[in-house]
Design an enzyme around this catalytic site. Sequence first.
Site, PDB file in Angstrom:
ATOM      1  N   GLY A 122       0.892  -1.109  -0.064  1.00 49.82           N
ATOM      2  CA  GLY A 122       0.122   0.004  -0.117  1.00 49.82           C
ATOM      3  C   GLY A 122       0.805   1.265   0.114  1.00 49.82           C
TER       4      GLY A 122
ATOM      5  N   SER B 140      -8.447  10.936   9.863  1.00 51.45           N
ATOM      6  CA  SER B 140      -8.151   9.729   9.391  1.00 51.45           C
ATOM      7  C   SER B 140      -6.846   9.873   8.944  1.00 51.45           C
ATOM      8  CB  SER B 140      -8.819   9.109   8.057  1.00 51.45           C
ATOM      9  OG  SER B 140      -8.089   8.107   7.414  1.00 51.45           O
ATOM     10  N   LEU B 141      -6.475  11.283   8.200  1.00 50.02           N
ATOM     11  CA  LEU B 141      -5.182  11.426   7.752  1.00 50.02           C
ATOM     12  C   LEU B 141      -4.061  11.365   8.704  1.00 50.02           C
ATOM     13  CD1 LEU B 141      -6.215  14.167   4.806  1.00 50.02           C
ATOM     14  CD2 LEU B 141      -5.364  11.768   4.612  1.00 50.02           C
TER      15      LEU B 141
ATOM     16  N   PHE C 164     -14.164  21.656  11.683  1.00 48.28           N
ATOM     17  CA  PHE C 164     -14.423  20.344  11.122  1.00 48.28           C
ATOM     18  C   PHE C 164     -15.460  19.780  12.206  1.00 48.28           C
ATOM     19  CE2 PHE C 164     -13.590  17.692   7.509  1.00 48.28           C
ATOM     20  CZ  PHE C 164     -12.911  18.593   6.775  1.00 48.28           C
TER      21      PHE C 164
ATOM     22  N   ARG D 263     -15.495   7.787  13.262  1.00 48.79           N
ATOM     23  CA  ARG D 263     -14.423   8.985  13.239  1.00 48.79           C
ATOM     24  C   ARG D 263     -14.679  10.039  12.912  1.00 48.79           C
ATOM     25  NH1 ARG D 263     -11.893  10.888   8.900  1.00 48.79           N
ATOM     26  NH2 ARG D 263     -12.787   9.623   7.170  1.00 48.79           N
TER      27      ARG D 263
ATOM     28  N   GLN E 248     -18.497   3.968   8.889  1.00 49.44           N
ATOM     29  CA  GLN E 248     -19.087   5.455   8.653  1.00 49.44           C
ATOM     30  C   GLN E 248     -19.697   5.741   7.301  1.00 49.44           C
ATOM     31  OE1 GLN E 248     -16.553   9.222   8.703  1.00 49.44           O
ATOM     32  NE2 GLN E 248     -17.275   9.034  10.598  1.00 49.44           N
TER      33      GLN E 248
ATOM     34  N   LEU F  73     -17.763  12.491  -2.813  1.00 48.13           N
ATOM     35  CA  LEU F  73     -17.694  13.025  -1.494  1.00 48.13           C
ATOM     36  C   LEU F  73     -17.735  14.430  -1.865  1.00 48.13           C
ATOM     37  CD1 LEU F  73     -17.671  12.306   1.474  1.00 48.13           C
ATOM     38  CD2 LEU F  73     -15.399  13.267   1.299  1.00 48.13           C
TER      39      LEU F  73
ATOM     40  N   GLY G  91      -0.519   4.599   0.076  1.00 53.80           N
ATOM     41  CA  GLY G  91      -1.237   5.662   0.332  1.00 53.80           C
ATOM     42  C   GLY G  91      -0.478   6.224   1.632  1.00 53.80           C
ATOM     43  N   GLY G  92      -1.129   7.348   2.499  1.00 56.61           N
ATOM     44  CA  GLY G  92      -0.420   7.839   3.122  1.00 56.61           C
ATOM     45  C   GLY G  92       0.279   7.109   4.276  1.00 56.61           C
TER      46      GLY G  92
ATOM     47  N   ARG H  22     -20.443  12.798  11.959  1.00 58.30           N
ATOM     48  CA  ARG H  22     -20.978  12.493  10.654  1.00 58.30           C
ATOM     49  C   ARG H  22     -22.192  11.411  10.940  1.00 58.30           C
ATOM     50  NH1 ARG H  22     -15.172  11.764   7.707  1.00 58.30           N
ATOM     51  NH2 ARG H  22     -15.093  13.902   7.125  1.00 58.30           N
TER      52      ARG H  22
ATOM     53  N   HIS I  79     -18.299   5.473   3.523  1.00 58.77           N
ATOM     54  CA  HIS I  79     -17.321   6.359   3.470  1.00 58.77           C
ATOM     55  C   HIS I  79     -15.974   5.795   4.080  1.00 58.77           C
ATOM     56  CE1 HIS I  79     -14.847  10.080   3.181  1.00 58.77           C
ATOM     57  NE2 HIS I  79     -14.836  10.145   4.326  1.00 58.77           N
TER      58      HIS I  79
ATOM     59  N   HIS J 298     -20.757   9.012   5.249  1.00 57.07           N
ATOM     60  CA  HIS J 298     -20.506  10.586   5.315  1.00 57.07           C
ATOM     61  C   HIS J 298     -21.759  11.042   4.901  1.00 57.07           C
ATOM     62  CE1 HIS J 298     -18.882  14.551   4.343  1.00 57.07           C
ATOM     63  NE2 HIS J 298     -17.705  13.918   4.646  1.00 57.07           N
TER      64      HIS J 298
ATOM     65  N   GLU K  51     -16.700  17.632   4.323  1.00 56.67           N
ATOM     66  CA  GLU K  51     -17.211  18.471   5.299  1.00 56.67           C
ATOM     67  C   GLU K  51     -16.511  19.831   5.392  1.00 56.67           C
ATOM     68  OE1 GLU K  51     -17.256  15.608   8.503  1.00 56.67           O
ATOM     69  OE2 GLU K  51     -16.931  17.249   9.830  1.00 56.67           O
TER      70      GLU K  51
ATOM     71  N   GLU L 299      -6.264   3.073   7.039  1.00 58.35           N
ATOM     72  CA  GLU L 299      -7.699   2.569   7.222  1.00 58.35           C
ATOM     73  C   GLU L 299      -7.868   1.135   7.353  1.00 58.35           C
ATOM     74  OE1 GLU L 299     -10.327   4.519   4.481  1.00 58.35           O
ATOM     75  OE2 GLU L 299     -11.986   3.240   4.827  1.00 58.35           O
TER      76      GLU L 299
HETATM   77  C1  LIG Z   1     -13.174  10.931  -0.890  1.00 54.57           C
HETATM   78  C2  LIG Z   1     -12.654  10.926   0.363  1.00 54.57           C
HETATM   79  C3  LIG Z   1     -12.351  12.193   0.927  1.00 54.57           C
HETATM   80  C4  LIG Z   1     -11.666  11.892   2.233  1.00 54.57           C
HETATM   81  N1  LIG Z   1     -11.220  13.131   3.056  1.00 54.57           N
HETATM   82  C5  LIG Z   1     -10.566  12.806   4.259  1.00 54.57           C
HETATM   83  C6  LIG Z   1     -10.071  14.376   4.976  1.00 54.57           C
HETATM   84  O1  LIG Z   1     -10.320  15.434   4.534  1.00 54.57           O
HETATM   85  N2  LIG Z   1      -9.452  14.178   6.033  1.00 54.57           N
HETATM   86  C7  LIG Z   1      -9.185  12.723   6.381  1.00 54.57           C
HETATM   87  O2  LIG Z   1      -8.634  12.605   7.641  1.00 54.57           O
HETATM   88  N3  LIG Z   1      -9.528  11.835   5.991  1.00 54.57           N
HETATM   89  C8  LIG Z   1     -10.294  11.684   4.532  1.00 54.57           C
HETATM   90  N4  LIG Z   1     -10.594  10.623   4.065  1.00 54.57           N
HETATM   91  C9  LIG Z   1     -10.086   9.359   4.354  1.00 54.57           C
HETATM   92  C10 LIG Z   1      -8.822   8.804   4.331  1.00 54.57           C
HETATM   93  O3  LIG Z   1      -8.532   9.722   3.224  1.00 54.57           O
HETATM   94  C11 LIG Z   1      -8.440   7.586   3.947  1.00 54.57           C
HETATM   95  O4  LIG Z   1      -8.956   6.975   5.069  1.00 54.57           O
HETATM   96  C12 LIG Z   1      -6.955   7.223   3.967  1.00 54.57           C
HETATM   97  O5  LIG Z   1      -6.571   8.178   2.850  1.00 54.57           O
HETATM   98  C13 LIG Z   1      -6.475   5.891   3.787  1.00 54.57           C
HETATM   99  O6  LIG Z   1      -5.260   5.823   3.413  1.00 54.57           O
HETATM  100  P1  LIG Z   1      -4.501   4.576   3.602  1.00 54.57           P
HETATM  101  O7  LIG Z   1      -2.905   4.901   3.451  1.00 54.57           O
HETATM  102  O8  LIG Z   1      -4.804   3.595   4.533  1.00 54.57           O
HETATM  103  O9  LIG Z   1      -4.841   3.617   2.225  1.00 54.57           O
HETATM  104  P2  LIG Z   1      -5.256   4.150   0.641  1.00 54.57           P
HETATM  105  O10 LIG Z   1      -4.715   5.704   0.401  1.00 54.57           O
HETATM  106  O11 LIG Z   1      -6.539   3.751   0.546  1.00 54.57           O
HETATM  107  O12 LIG Z   1      -4.247   3.347  -0.024  1.00 54.57           O
HETATM  108  C14 LIG Z   1      -4.305   2.055  -0.149  1.00 54.57           C
HETATM  109  C15 LIG Z   1      -3.118   1.291  -0.708  1.00 54.57           C
HETATM  110  O13 LIG Z   1      -3.065  -0.157  -0.938  1.00 54.57           O
HETATM  111  C16 LIG Z   1      -2.984  -0.543  -2.116  1.00 54.57           C
HETATM  112  N5  LIG Z   1      -3.529  -2.043  -1.971  1.00 54.57           N
HETATM  113  C17 LIG Z   1      -4.735  -2.170  -1.856  1.00 54.57           C
HETATM  114  N6  LIG Z   1      -5.056  -3.514  -1.897  1.00 54.57           N
HETATM  115  C18 LIG Z   1      -4.094  -3.945  -2.664  1.00 54.57           C
HETATM  116  C19 LIG Z   1      -3.482  -5.069  -3.151  1.00 54.57           C
HETATM  117  N7  LIG Z   1      -4.444  -6.328  -3.440  1.00 54.57           N
HETATM  118  N8  LIG Z   1      -2.386  -5.265  -3.430  1.00 54.57           N
HETATM  119  C20 LIG Z   1      -1.433  -4.202  -3.567  1.00 54.57           C
HETATM  120  N9  LIG Z   1      -1.865  -3.219  -3.227  1.00 54.57           N
HETATM  121  C21 LIG Z   1      -3.140  -2.977  -2.637  1.00 54.57           C
HETATM  122  C22 LIG Z   1      -3.399   0.633  -2.875  1.00 54.57           C
HETATM  123  O14 LIG Z   1      -2.894   0.302  -4.322  1.00 54.57           O
HETATM  124  C23 LIG Z   1      -3.256   1.807  -2.331  1.00 54.57           C
HETATM  125  O15 LIG Z   1      -1.784   2.201  -2.515  1.00 54.57           O
HETATM  126  C24 LIG Z   1     -11.462  10.710   2.977  1.00 54.57           C
HETATM  127  C25 LIG Z   1     -11.648   9.612   2.019  1.00 54.57           C
HETATM  128  C26 LIG Z   1     -12.318   9.620   0.782  1.00 54.57           C
HETATM  129  C27 LIG Z   1     -12.714   8.382   0.139  1.00 54.57           C
END
Ligand SMILES: Cc1cc2nc3c(=O)[nH]c(=O)nc-3n(C[C@H](O)[C@H](O)[C@H](O)COP(=O)(O)OP(=O)(O)OC[C@H]3O[C@@H](n4cnc5c(N)ncnc54)[C@H](O)[C@@H]3O)c2cc1C
Length: 582
Positions: free
Chosen positions: A12, A399-400, A115, A394, A235, A247, A14-15, A281, A352, A237, A250, A383
């Site tokens: 993964g 989450s960020l 928020f 939440r 959750q 989305l 993401g953040g 929420r 959400h 939203h 908020e 997440e």
């Molecule tokens: C539209 C939207 C707006 C949001 N706004 C906010 C906000 O303003 N503030 C806040 O705090 N939170 C917000 N959230 C929530 C927050 O953004 C997410 O909970 C958070 O970004 C999740 O991050 P993560 O690093 O856990 O996973 P993600 O960013 O979802 O990344 C998951 C990673 O795992 C990888 N992955 C998944 N499955 C596999 C697999 N089988 N094989 C290989 N790789 C895989 C993907 O490629 C990806 O790189 C928002 C969410 C959404 C949907």
Amino acid sequence: MAYHKFDVVIVGSGGAGLMAAMQLPNASIAVISKVYPTRSHTGAAQGGVAAALGNQEEDHWQWHMYDTVKGGDYLVDQDAAEVLAQEAIDAVYELEHWGLPFNRTDDGRIDQRRFGGHTRNFGEGPVRRSCYAADRTGHMILQTMYQTAIKNQVRFFNEFFLTDLLISDGRCAGVVAYSIRDGEVHTFHAKAVVFATGGYGRAWSITSNALACTGDGMAVAYRRGIPLEDMEFYQFHPTGIYRVGVLLSEAARGEGAYLLNNEGERFMQRYTPTLAELAPRDIVSRCIVTEIREGRGIAGTGEDTTDYVYLDVRHLGEQKIREKLPDITDFARTYLRIEPITEPVPIQPTAHYAMGGIPTDLEGQVIVDENRTPLVGFYAAGECACVSVHGANRLGTNSLVDLIVFGRRAGKHIAKQLATNDLDFAPLPKDPESATRDAIERLHSNTGETEGPIREEMRTVMMKLCGVMRTAAGLKECQAKIAELQERYRNVRVTDPSTTFNTELMEVLELGNLLDCAEATVAGALAREESRGGHFREDFPDRDDANFLKHTLAYRDDEGGVKALRYKPVTITEFQPKERKY
Ligand SMILES: Cc1cc2nc3c(=O)[nH]c(=O)nc-3n(C[C@H](O)[C@H](O)[C@H](O)COP(=O)(O)OP(=O)(O)OC[C@H]3O[C@@H](n4cnc5c(N)ncnc54)[C@H](O)[C@@H]3O)c2cc1C
């Protein structure tokens, strides 16, 4: 067999995954991602990241901790909330130092906005705590971290799909992944594995989540005997674009937007006078559904699925809308052909965020039971994990901050363990790729239906019966339906034989993961005969601390289905559970 050996494998980008990667300067690291890193769902986060910097007005981490605990309806583990609120401050400054272009105050500090559920002085009124970069905060976080990761020479395996977790001698030995590009199966042997695979919003028909949010990491762990914690707390939203689910952050309400019913009334003032539209929420989503059911939705049919209410930003004025909410107002133009500067925007609650997930301790180590026994070498963050800082619900922007605080802690803990030689390679199990190869071969040789209908039926039934409002009868029907879909899935067929970018195969694997997550969600929801945070039971409308102030752990049966639900106590330190009033 394609074999790789790294000190640490992070699944993964993401953040959470990137933040963990950044803590390991002396280790060999692989980051595996099924999408290109900057396409991870973190990039879609709009509103901001919470930290009690106190740049705009007085604020303290203790207030942030209190809001997090209360917002989570007291199911939050308070030691985790304390870490979150305290370390948020450092983590945000770290991002700033990597170059994240936050909005600024007139004197050049990070700007902050309101928020939902974030308050001053233990609930007195809203506070400005969310640090933001317009309404594209997540995009900026992801770009900033990805650049830093490249600079630090992190090795990326993009378009690799995680299929299995390897465990041997009671320790984590690595993972197996499928290369989407050429169909080859790879074994990654590692001293430590971090899952940062995100949420599973695609299990519902109306969702804010990207196509890739299919709960893969959760399901892979669950199938290897690791329980999933608190999955019933999902959750909704309040402000998803009507029918589409995309989305509208908020941040709009943080900047002062109203919610209006068919009488033009700001109905939230009636339900939560202190915070009105800025209540947490779960509460706002339930109020919207209640307005609709009582005939005050805009279409006036009283049906959750066909009615909506309005999000109104018109009174904020064109300049503020363009400066502070540029992306989300564009979404309204794109998806609804509505001009938010002059027209109110139809919205409905949208699936959400997963409060639950893979259980971990404060260092991000995955734990496998109510005694908090760690599975050595296996970590989870973001997440897909449940530490649990969000409890039953939440707060926005929490989450960020969870990603950066606990992604960082997981990375730092691994770095420490590596430095002291407390982590080593566990032997690989015999024929590590066999489960993956067998599963893929079976999908190609199956003779049943294709995946489309199963997916649509799952999403519809989850939305209807395991959504904002739930009942025993509805959940039982949902459970039976998911079991039927699991049965049909066993014989699902992949028609495309290709080994090059076989997206049908990916979708089928994802569907299997979603069904497993859905199954754990429904079982937890049916057993939890109370209402708390995001889990609302119409037949048990009150919170029941005597019987349910505890975390659910759902274990899978080897033959499929939930084998057992066990429970883990909630850690309470500062704040005794009280009635949640806003
Ligand atoms: C539209 C939207 C707006 C949001 N706004 C906010 C906000 O303003 N503030 C806040 O705090 N939170 C917000 N959230 C929530 C927050 O953004 C997410 O909970 C958070 O970004 C999740 O991050 P993560 O690093 O856990 O996973 P993600 O960013 O979802 O990344 C998951 C990673 O795992 C990888 N992955 C998944 N499955 C596999 C697999 N089988 N094989 C290989 N790789 C895989 C993907 O490629 C990806 O790189 C928002 C969410 C959404 C949907």
